[in-house]
Design an enzyme around this catalytic site. Structure first.
Site, PDB file in Angstrom:
ATOM      1  N   GLU A 274       0.833  -1.212   0.000  1.00 52.45           N
ATOM      2  CA  GLU A 274       0.000   0.000   0.000  1.00 52.45           C
ATOM      3  C   GLU A 274       0.865   1.259   0.000  1.00 52.45           C
ATOM      4  O   GLU A 274       0.575   2.229  -0.702  1.00 52.45           O
ATOM      5  CB  GLU A 274      -0.949   0.024   1.216  1.00 52.45           C
ATOM      6  CG  GLU A 274      -1.968  -1.100   1.259  1.00 52.45           C
ATOM      7  CD  GLU A 274      -3.063  -0.983   0.182  1.00 52.45           C
ATOM      8  OE1 GLU A 274      -3.085   0.013  -0.563  1.00 52.45           O
ATOM      9  OE2 GLU A 274      -3.876  -1.932   0.084  1.00 52.45           O
TER      10      GLU A 274
ATOM     11  N   ARG B 182       0.824   3.763  -3.200  1.00 50.55           N
ATOM     12  CA  ARG B 182       0.165   5.052  -2.961  1.00 50.55           C
ATOM     13  C   ARG B 182       1.185   6.169  -2.753  1.00 50.55           C
ATOM     14  O   ARG B 182       1.063   7.254  -3.326  1.00 50.55           O
ATOM     15  CB  ARG B 182      -0.771   4.980  -1.755  1.00 50.55           C
ATOM     16  CG  ARG B 182      -1.887   3.957  -1.941  1.00 50.55           C
ATOM     17  CD  ARG B 182      -2.927   4.026  -0.832  1.00 50.55           C
ATOM     18  NE  ARG B 182      -3.728   2.803  -0.803  1.00 50.55           N
ATOM     19  CZ  ARG B 182      -4.995   2.746  -0.448  1.00 50.55           C
ATOM     20  NH1 ARG B 182      -5.640   3.820  -0.072  1.00 50.55           N
ATOM     21  NH2 ARG B 182      -5.643   1.593  -0.442  1.00 50.55           N
TER      22      ARG B 182
ATOM     23  N   ASP C  35      -4.776  -9.979  -8.557  1.00 52.41           N
ATOM     24  CA  ASP C  35      -4.925  -9.023  -9.656  1.00 52.41           C
ATOM     25  C   ASP C  35      -3.649  -8.393 -10.233  1.00 52.41           C
ATOM     26  O   ASP C  35      -3.256  -8.638 -11.380  1.00 52.41           O
ATOM     27  CB  ASP C  35      -5.917  -7.912  -9.255  1.00 52.41           C
ATOM     28  CG  ASP C  35      -5.666  -7.291  -7.878  1.00 52.41           C
ATOM     29  OD1 ASP C  35      -4.658  -7.626  -7.242  1.00 52.41           O
ATOM     30  OD2 ASP C  35      -6.490  -6.457  -7.438  1.00 52.41           O
TER      31      ASP C  35
ATOM     32  N   GLU D 209     -11.535   0.660 -10.765  1.00 55.21           N
ATOM     33  CA  GLU D 209     -11.121  -0.244 -11.857  1.00 55.21           C
ATOM     34  C   GLU D 209     -11.954  -0.112 -13.135  1.00 55.21           C
ATOM     35  O   GLU D 209     -11.409  -0.149 -14.247  1.00 55.21           O
ATOM     36  CB  GLU D 209     -11.120  -1.706 -11.384  1.00 55.21           C
ATOM     37  CG  GLU D 209     -10.039  -2.045 -10.346  1.00 55.21           C
ATOM     38  CD  GLU D 209     -10.337  -1.533  -8.949  1.00 55.21           C
ATOM     39  OE1 GLU D 209     -11.519  -1.205  -8.678  1.00 55.21           O
ATOM     40  OE2 GLU D 209      -9.415  -1.445  -8.114  1.00 55.21           O
TER      41      GLU D 209
ATOM     42  N   THR E 266      -0.304   0.829 -10.318  1.00 54.27           N
ATOM     43  CA  THR E 266      -1.643   0.297 -10.058  1.00 54.27           C
ATOM     44  C   THR E 266      -2.510   1.278  -9.267  1.00 54.27           C
ATOM     45  O   THR E 266      -3.706   1.067  -9.118  1.00 54.27           O
ATOM     46  CB  THR E 266      -1.551  -1.079  -9.339  1.00 54.27           C
ATOM     47  OG1 THR E 266      -2.809  -1.721  -9.404  1.00 54.27           O
ATOM     48  CG2 THR E 266      -1.123  -0.914  -7.893  1.00 54.27           C
TER      49      THR E 266
HETATM   50  C1  DMJ Z   1      -6.009   0.532  -5.296  1.00 53.49           C
HETATM   51  O1  DMJ Z   1      -5.271   0.772  -4.161  1.00 53.49           O
HETATM   52  C2  DMJ Z   1      -5.187  -0.124  -6.374  1.00 53.49           C
HETATM   53  O2  DMJ Z   1      -5.822   0.049  -7.593  1.00 53.49           O
HETATM   54  C3  DMJ Z   1      -4.940  -1.580  -6.110  1.00 53.49           C
HETATM   55  O3  DMJ Z   1      -4.274  -2.212  -7.175  1.00 53.49           O
HETATM   56  C4  DMJ Z   1      -6.248  -2.292  -5.883  1.00 53.49           C
HETATM   57  N1  DMJ Z   1      -7.070  -1.652  -4.919  1.00 53.49           N
HETATM   58  C5  DMJ Z   1      -7.229  -0.228  -4.922  1.00 53.49           C
HETATM   59  C6  DMJ Z   1      -8.427   0.298  -5.670  1.00 53.49           C
HETATM   60  O4  DMJ Z   1      -9.528  -0.472  -5.689  1.00 53.49           O
END
Ligand code: DMJ
Length: 539
Positions: free
Chosen positions: A44, A48, A186, A416, A528
């Site tokens: 995370e 982020r 994912d 997403e 991501t």
């Molecule tokens: C985000 O923190 C990122 O996209 C991660 O890959 C998956 N979960 C959240 C958003 O849903």
């Protein structure tokens, strides 16, 4: 709060919110990452914060060293999750104060988490000219490649697909764990192709072919802080140059190739083993969707695999997949020209690695359609967290082709589907994706916007007068007019991702004419968490 500040920073740049950018940047300088004696999650914080700092540093043309200093400070702390691991697979958490890494309360790390760090660590390495970060993080992909390409895996029906847990102690995947393209699986698949594209450009094997036109530069400037000149912005100095001198091209070529083949095998295997279709005939009296006549529609979805049992269950998280497939297709021509084995025809086979572009496109189109339907069929126009495609249980609510568990009826403002709408729009220029995005945007506006400021996750995307809707799902702050229970929580990814993707999706519609994307996908790779990092080379 600190997380939202950093996670939103490049959104401010892209949207031209100058005062917010300056204010957030000022606060970030004073953040002390080593103050708290607690474990933080490696994944995370990397996606982020590290991603957010690096992206903002690049998008502001390396003007603010404080952003890079903070990124480096974080990277030096987070790397402990790798250096303290006996296997090279990082622990899930790090305490930046005590400098101890651990998979707190568990013997395992999450597969997607250990394989969703590589874009950020590689960018940090290239930007600081210190290969250490990248060597450790790429090693995870090298280890995973060994596992997925082992002879045993080669004959497995799930070849290329990975269980969702892995041990940092042994480096082995937990073979009993489920396989999922949703939670915990994912972004492993996402980073295979993205890291491949990033590295291919960084070492000069792939080249960005287009140059900034006047029009591009102008549109980029719109999104930049006032005090930056036109020459300053979005030009990416060749800070990647050193890499070609320091690194071995041969080993990087293999690395890029292995990432690509692991990705292609995973998609093929997913298609063969996990993807199924349901047919649903619209019921005009109860389905609140826009349709001319009763129509039979088909919806493609990705099952989970529990042992040998297919679970017809799809997390909203799976909706990242069309975006990833589209990103691969955007870079297809560059990538195939690299590998002589790929050169012969459009349908490529080398041994058993195959890039079936029409299959990738079809999957991307069909899954985007299903992901949009997850919004379209719900009374609020917002998707629940998880849908199922079959169920005989009374604990599910049926809406269109979807069965939703009471406990999954919440919406966390996730990005997403919007992400995939933008990528699909970039790939196909089909305006339907903008139209769908606009409808979803209006639903967010109606049901999640808080009049006094901000947006909130909501407890259910259904009507609240559903019989047996028990108190667990009607908790939170109630909006009587809308019959909505707010969770009073806005995840940082709403500003970082959801709103950014909406903005990018609608950006080119200015003056009714098409313009180039603000952040072109052939020149950037989005991590991501939607933080764009420049692709090296000829920018
Ligand atoms: C985000 O923190 C990122 O996209 C991660 O890959 C998956 N979960 C959240 C958003 O849903």
């Amino acid at each position: 709060m600190g997380i939202s500040l950093i996670d939103s920073l490049d959104t401010f740049i892209i949207m031209g919110l100058y005062d917010e950018f300056e204010g957030a940047k000022y606060e970030i300088q004073n953040l002390n990452f080593t103050e708290n004696n607690r474990y933080i999650n490696l994944f995370e914080i990397t996606i982020r914060l590290l991603g957010g700092l690096l992206s903002s540093y690049h998008l502001s043309n390396h003007r603010y060293n404080s952003l890079l200093d903070k990124a480096k400070e974080l990277g030096d702390g987070l790397i402990l999750a790798f250096t303290q691991s006996p296997s090279g697979i990082p622990f899930s958490d790090v305490n930046l104060k005590t400098k101890v890494a651990s998979s707190v309360g568990s013997l395992e790390s999450t597969t997607s988490e250990v394989a969703t760090l590589q874009l950020e660590f590689a960018d940090l390495s290239r930007t600081t000219q210190n290969l250490l970060y990248m060597n450790y993080s790429d090693n995870v992909f090298r280890l995973l490649h060994k596992i997925v390409s082992s002879p045993r895996s080669k004959f497995s029906p799930i070849r290329g697909l990975v269980p969702i847990f892995i041990s940092p102690y042994t480096g082995f995947l937990n073979e009993g764990a489920k396989i999922s393209l949703g939670a915990r699986g994912d972004s492993y698949y996402e980073y295979l192709i993205k890291r491949c594209v990033q590295e291919c450009h960084a070492i000069g094997l792939c080249k960005v072919s287009r140059f900034l036109s006047k029009k591009d530069t102008k549109s980029h400037v719109l999104g930049m802080p006032r005090n930056l000149s036109e020459q300053d912005v979005f030009r990416n100095p060749s800070f990647y140059d050193f890499a070609s001198k320091e690194e071995s091209h041969t080993s990087n070529y293999d690395f890029v190739f292995n990432l690509l083949s692991d990705y292609l095998i995973a998609v093929e295997s997913m298609h063969k083993n996990l993807v199924k279709k349901v047919t649903y005939t619209l019921d005009k009296s109860s389905d609140n969707v826009i349709a001319n006549d009763a129509e039979a529609r088909e919806y493609l979805y990705v099952n989970e695999l529990e042992g040998t049992r297919l679970e017809p269950k799809m997390d909203h998280l799976v909706c990242f997949l069309p975006a990833t497939l589209a990103y691969g297709l955007i870079h297809y021509t560059q990538l195939i020209s690299l590998f002589p084995q790929f050169n012969n025809s459009l349908n490529l086979t080398i041994g058993d690695v195959y890039w079936n572009t029409s299959l990738h496109l079809e999957l991307a189109i069909e899954l985007t359609n299903t992901c949009y339907a997850m919004y379209e069929f719900m009374p609020t126009g917002l998707a629940p967290e998880i849908v199922h495609f079959e169920s005989a249980s009374p604990n599910f609510i049926k809406r269109g082709p979807f069965y939703v568990k009471y406990s999954d009826t919440h919406n966390l403002l996730r990005p997403e589907t919007i992400e995939s709408l933008w990528y699909m729009y970039e790939l196909t220029q089909n305006p339907i994706y903008q139209e769908w995005g606009w409808r979803i945007f209006l639903s967010f506006e109606k049901y999640t916007k808080i009049p006094s400021g901000g947006y909130s996750s909501i407890n259910n995307v259904m009507d609240t007068d559903i019989p047996d809707f028990n108190s667990q799902f009607t908790s939170g702050r109630f909006n009587e007019r809308l019959h909505i229970y707010y969770k009073d929580k806005m995840e940082s990814f709403f500003m970082s991702e959801t709103l950014k993707y909406f903005y990018l999706l609608f950006h080119d519609d200015q003056n009714g004419t098409l313009s180039e994307s603000l952040i072109p996908l052939d020149r950037y790779v989005f991590n991501t968490e939607a933080h764009p990092l420049p692709l090296g080379g000829s920018l």
